[in-house]
Enzyme design. Structure first.
Site, PDB file in Angstrom:
ATOM      1  NE  ARG A  19     -28.651  22.308  22.529  1.00 16.31           N
ATOM      2  CZ  ARG A  19     -28.359  22.176  23.817  1.00 16.31           C
ATOM      3  NH1 ARG A  19     -28.172  23.271  24.560  1.00 16.31           N
ATOM      4  NH2 ARG A  19     -28.287  20.982  24.388  1.00 16.31           N
ATOM      5  CE  LYS A  61     -32.984  20.154  21.189  1.00 18.97           C
ATOM      6  NZ  LYS A  61     -32.160  19.437  20.172  1.00 18.97           N
ATOM      7  CG  HIS A 109     -26.662  20.916  15.262  1.00 17.68           C
ATOM      8  ND1 HIS A 109     -27.001  21.736  16.320  1.00 17.68           N
ATOM      9  CD2 HIS A 109     -26.582  19.653  15.778  1.00 17.68           C
ATOM     10  CE1 HIS A 109     -27.134  21.022  17.419  1.00 17.68           C
ATOM     11  NE2 HIS A 109     -26.879  19.754  17.120  1.00 17.68           N
ATOM     12  NE  ARG A 161     -24.980  21.103  20.946  1.00 17.11           N
ATOM     13  CZ  ARG A 161     -24.747  21.417  22.210  1.00 17.11           C
ATOM     14  NH1 ARG A 161     -23.979  22.458  22.481  1.00 17.11           N
ATOM     15  NH2 ARG A 161     -25.266  20.715  23.191  1.00 17.11           N
ATOM     16  CG  HIS A 184     -24.576  17.231  25.378  1.00 16.20           C
ATOM     17  ND1 HIS A 184     -23.398  17.785  24.929  1.00 16.20           N
ATOM     18  CD2 HIS A 184     -25.383  17.143  24.300  1.00 16.20           C
ATOM     19  CE1 HIS A 184     -23.481  18.002  23.636  1.00 16.20           C
ATOM     20  NE2 HIS A 184     -24.681  17.625  23.225  1.00 16.20           N
ATOM     21  CE1 TYR A 236     -24.749  18.078  18.903  1.00 18.85           C
ATOM     22  CE2 TYR A 236     -25.708  16.365  20.279  1.00 18.85           C
ATOM     23  CZ  TYR A 236     -25.864  17.432  19.422  1.00 18.85           C
ATOM     24  OH  TYR A 236     -27.119  17.853  19.075  1.00 18.85           O
TER      25      TYR A 236
END
Length: 327
Positions: A199, A224, A279, A282, A305, A314
């Site tokens: 990220r 995150k 983003h 990613r 994740h 994603y």
């Protein structure tokens, strides 16, 4: 006991109760005066009178300011949250007292905001607003209801599926080269994003003490989702990091988030690349990694994740490539 009388063309309500100072207020109609008197008596009976009076003089802007100063710094993404809070403080809604903050007022703000920004931005604004009000109720003794709970939120927008195409990548990297006044950090930052799926915040917060080029790993102590993880590095990623100069403060990338975003937008414009967010890199990196790491558990360990459901947002497989695998 409350007394209602007409005076100078207005209806005056006066509430007297043992142990409390007398409260008086004037209204245009008798029904409004009676309603206010009942609320004051009820607050006195339940011990909320003083807190209710404080809320009557406390503005939403005051609550947002205190929330920004005391709560936002403790949250991940607190600096970005502070930017949104300052924008909320500039709205007409922020000038209302907490007791005058109604669902209709919040809904009006929502509708006006939707004319200028997307659903996602409005959802984030309403979330911050609701969090600040709830915190004020729980922690600061502000005796009000949360009107945000009665307001319909916009539909959650579908997840983005934008990937950087190979020809776009070539053009973008060409425009990110440090020519003239262009930042020397942008090209390696984008290349590392495409190689690791990290990220933006993880890369900008990266420190050399957590980089092990020999073992080809990067340790992220603060992510995150709150779970530390170790990111494996490809040989290309190792080469990118090895070429970077070392700084005294230990940060790998000497560039701020705002500067980076602005430089990325300018590079996309020069490259003729439309509708690409940082983003999205990613997403691109995750989809490429899925070809090398078909085991979803391993893939999730690399990307960070916590659930397969989030990983699916994603991972965007190429239908043509899948057709070749089917034979």
């Amino acid at each position: 006991m409350a007394s209602i009388r007409q005076r100078a063309g207005m209806w005056q309500a006066r509430v007297t109760r043992k142990g409390f100072p007398a409260e008086t207020r004037s209204f245009e109609t008798r029904s409004e005066a009676q309603k206010w008197a009942r609320e004051i008596e009820s607050n006195m009976d339940h011990g909320d009178h003083r807190r209710r009076l404080e809320a009557d003089h406390l503005l939403l802007s005051d609550i947002l300011q205190r929330y920004m100063e005391e709560v936002s710094p403790t949250r991940k993404g607190g600096s970005e949250e502070a930017i949104r809070i300052r924008a909320l403080q500039r709205t007409k809604m922020a000038a209302h007292s907490m007791v005058k903050l109604t669902p209709a007022l919040i809904a009006s703000f929502r509708d006006a905001r939707l004319k200028n920004v997307g659903n996602g931005a409005v959802i984030r604004d309403l979330s911050i607003l609701s969090s600040a009000i709830n915190h004020a109720r729980r922690e600061w003794g502000v005796s009000v209801e949360n009107p945000c709970l009665l307001v319909r939120k916009p539909t959650i927008p579908p997840g983005r599926a934008r990937l950087l195409k190979p020809d776009e990548e070539v053009r973008l990297m060409r425009e990110l080269q440090p020519i003239g006044r262009r930042s020397r950090w942008m090209a390696p930052l984008v290349r590392l994003a495409l190689e690791t799926a990290m990220r933006r915040g993880e890369m900008l917060g990266l420190k050399w003490e957590h980089v092990d080029l020999t073992a080809q790993t990067v340790f992220l102590p603060d992510t995150k989702n709150g779970t530390p993880r170790t990111v494996p590095l490809s040989t290309t990623a190792v080469a990118v990091l090895a070429e970077l100069p070392r700084s005294e403060d230990g940060r790998v990338f000497q560039i701020s988030a705002m500067t980076m975003e602005a430089a990325f937008r300018r590079a996309c414009a020069r490259s003729g690349i439309a509708n690409l967010h940082f983003h999205d890199l990613r997403h691109t990196a995750t989809s490429k990694m899925a070809e090398k790491l078909p085991n979803v558990i391993e893939l999730a360990a690399v990307t960070g994740h916590r659930t397969i459901q989030m990983l699916k947002r994603y991972y965007h497989p190429n239908a043509a490539a899948l057709a070749k695998k089917l034979g």
